[in-house]
Design a protein around this motif. Structure first.
Motif, PDB file in Angstrom:
ATOM      1  N   SER A 169       0.854  -1.186   0.000  1.00 20.68           N
ATOM      2  CA  SER A 169       0.000   0.000   0.000  1.00 20.68           C
ATOM      3  C   SER A 169       0.890   1.236   0.000  1.00 20.68           C
ATOM      4  CB  SER A 169      -0.948   0.009   1.196  1.00 20.68           C
ATOM      5  OG  SER A 169      -0.223   0.019   2.412  1.00 20.68           O
TER       6      SER A 169
ATOM      7  N   ARG B  84       0.914   5.594   0.232  1.00 24.69           N
ATOM      8  CA  ARG B  84       0.264   6.876   0.501  1.00 24.69           C
ATOM      9  C   ARG B  84       0.978   7.936  -0.320  1.00 24.69           C
ATOM     10  NH1 ARG B  84      -2.193   8.145   6.130  1.00 24.69           N
ATOM     11  NH2 ARG B  84      -3.665   6.752   5.071  1.00 24.69           N
TER      12      ARG B  84
ATOM     13  N   ASP C 234      -4.694   7.059  -1.692  1.00 25.56           N
ATOM     14  CA  ASP C 234      -3.920   5.884  -1.297  1.00 25.56           C
ATOM     15  C   ASP C 234      -4.056   4.809  -2.367  1.00 25.56           C
ATOM     16  OD1 ASP C 234      -3.329   7.257   0.970  1.00 25.56           O
ATOM     17  OD2 ASP C 234      -4.499   6.012   2.328  1.00 25.56           O
TER      18      ASP C 234
ATOM     19  N   LYS D 251       4.634   9.736   0.233  1.00 28.24           N
ATOM     20  CA  LYS D 251       4.645   9.902   1.691  1.00 28.24           C
ATOM     21  C   LYS D 251       5.075   8.634   2.402  1.00 28.24           C
ATOM     22  CE  LYS D 251       1.199  13.544   2.466  1.00 28.24           C
ATOM     23  NZ  LYS D 251      -0.123  13.852   3.078  1.00 28.24           N
TER      24      LYS D 251
END
Length: 419
Positions: A196, A198, A204, A256
């Motif tokens: 995953s 960000r 996301d 991020k």
């Protein structure tokens, strides 16, 4: 090797047959029955390079690469001296229908890595070393070993100690202490994981990523694979590497956070290549990008293809900041043996550009230390080391209209963070 090269080979090598011999299975095996054997590797920007003898010949360096499906050799002349036998020629054709280069298929070779051997190994031998990895890596590399090395046995990559541990297949039934476990999907003889991400300017992402030990980026995202992949506003246009289709261009920025099932990497330097003629091949795999050595080297990992899993834990570099070049220079090697370095790219409005550094300038000294005392990886590390650091270069510039004429230029600038 750059991911675009791998995409091309995935497309091309569907016609490259898998060699087998009745009663024998091609692969890599221990010469003596042991639980494990340890092999040191040459670490150049966290790429895994090891010497290999083919058919009893002299040792030459190979890049060990989970992102490549087949063994590849770059020097036809050297391959001939190693007594490689060829069954046929191939014209490697890109997605645009244009012939890129030709290659020869050598179906049955013996690889010797000391305590390990690779038997009945097929190799695709390029008639021309189009990729010129030595210029990019700074270490002579004559070929790539991919899936065959990893397919039958668990392989531990310890970036902290520059070692590879090759295990007996039955030796890792249980997870080693401190390691986490996640599933890998072996697709087209390459490993993929679910992660995953960000983003800074976008939503996301649930991202399927190729584990690519042969790429020296951190994270790469292919924007054409998912409309939710958003290029951050703060980005730098850059040459991202060379493929068989030519130079690959795109952008470099940050995300991020990257989450690999519990391990969270923050402010990761991320490459965003432009769409190219091989994008369709990437889209067909269902992946959104790839993980390269600048992320992988922050972990200890065990690639366990037989059990479709990756075991992993934090390495010594886990908390290190992800750094990017602060000079504006891309440095390449004329000759790793003779330690001659040149400027292959100067980023516009960068510190080096503002002080007059030009493409093809040859580096004579760096901070008054002769070029012969540097390794390419050390130069790369210096140029991204510390904002405000003084860099002094002596550069030899040849007159393009008269190659016999050259001038010496002394240039000083300060490193400046741009990402």
């Amino acid at each position: 090797m750059h991911p675009s090269i791998k995409s091309l080979f995935l497309f091309l090598l569907s016609i490259f047959f898998a060699f087998s011999l009745q009663g024998q299975v091609p692969g890599f095996y221990m010469k003596e029955e042991k639980r494990r054997v340890k092999l040191p590797f040459i670490d150049s920007n966290s790429l895994i390079i090891m010497p290999v003898s083919i058919n009893g010949g002299k040792e030459v360096n190979f890049l060990f690469d989970t992102g490549v499906k087949s063994n590849i050799f770059f020097s036809k002349t050297l391959a001939d001296s190693m007594q490689m036998q060829y069954t046929r020629k191939l014209n490697l054709v890109g997605a645009d229908g244009k012939t890129v280069l030709s290659a020869s298929v050598s179906p049955n070779n013996h690889f010797d890595l000391g305590p390990l051997e690779g038997i009945f190994q097929a190799i695709l031998v390029l008639d021309e070393d189009f990729l010129e990895l030595e210029k990019v890596i700074g270490v002579p590399v004559y070929g790539v070993i991919g899936y065959e090395f990893f397919k039958n046995n668990p392989v531990k990559i310890d970036y902290d100690n520059s070692t590879v541990i090759f295990y007996r297949r039955s030796a890792l039934k249980w997870r080693p202490f401190g390691f986490r476990k996640m599933d890998i999907d072996i697709q087209g003889n390459k490993p993929y994981i679910e992660t995953s991400i960000r983003q800074i300017n976008g939503p996301d992402l649930a991202a399927k990523l190729l584990i690519d030990t042969g790429a020296n980026h951190g994270l790469l995202l292919n924007m054409e694979t998912d409309e939710d992949i958003v290029l951050p506003e703060n980005n730098l246009e850059s040459d991202l590497g060379r493929s068989l289709g030519g130079d690959l261009f795109g952008y470099v920025a940050r995300i991020k956070r990257l989450n690999i099932q519990g391990l969270k990497f923050r402010n990761v330097i991320t490459s965003y290549p432009e769409e190219n003629e091989f994008s369709e091949v990437i889209i067909e795999t269902g992946r959104q990008g790839s993980l390269g050595s600048d992320v992988l080297n922050r972990m200890k990992i065990i690639m366990d293809y037989p059990r479709n899993r990756m075991l992993y834990k934090k390495g010594a570099k886990f908390s290190d900041e992800f750094k990017y070049d602060m000079s504006g220079l891309m440095v390449r090697v004329y000759s790793a043996e003779n330690k001659r370095f040149y400027i292959s790219q100067v980023r516009e409005d960068s510190p080096a550009h503002r002080q007059g550094v030009e493409v093809y300038d040859e580096i004579i000294t760096i901070n008054k230390i002769p070029a012969a005392f540097w390794e390419l990886s050390e130069i790369t590390e210096l140029m991204r080391s510390e904002e405000g650091k003084v860099i002094s270069l002596e550069l030899l510039r040849t007159n393009p209209s008269d190659p016999e004429q050259s001038t010496l230029h002394k240039i000083t600038f300060l490193l400046e963070k741009q990402l």
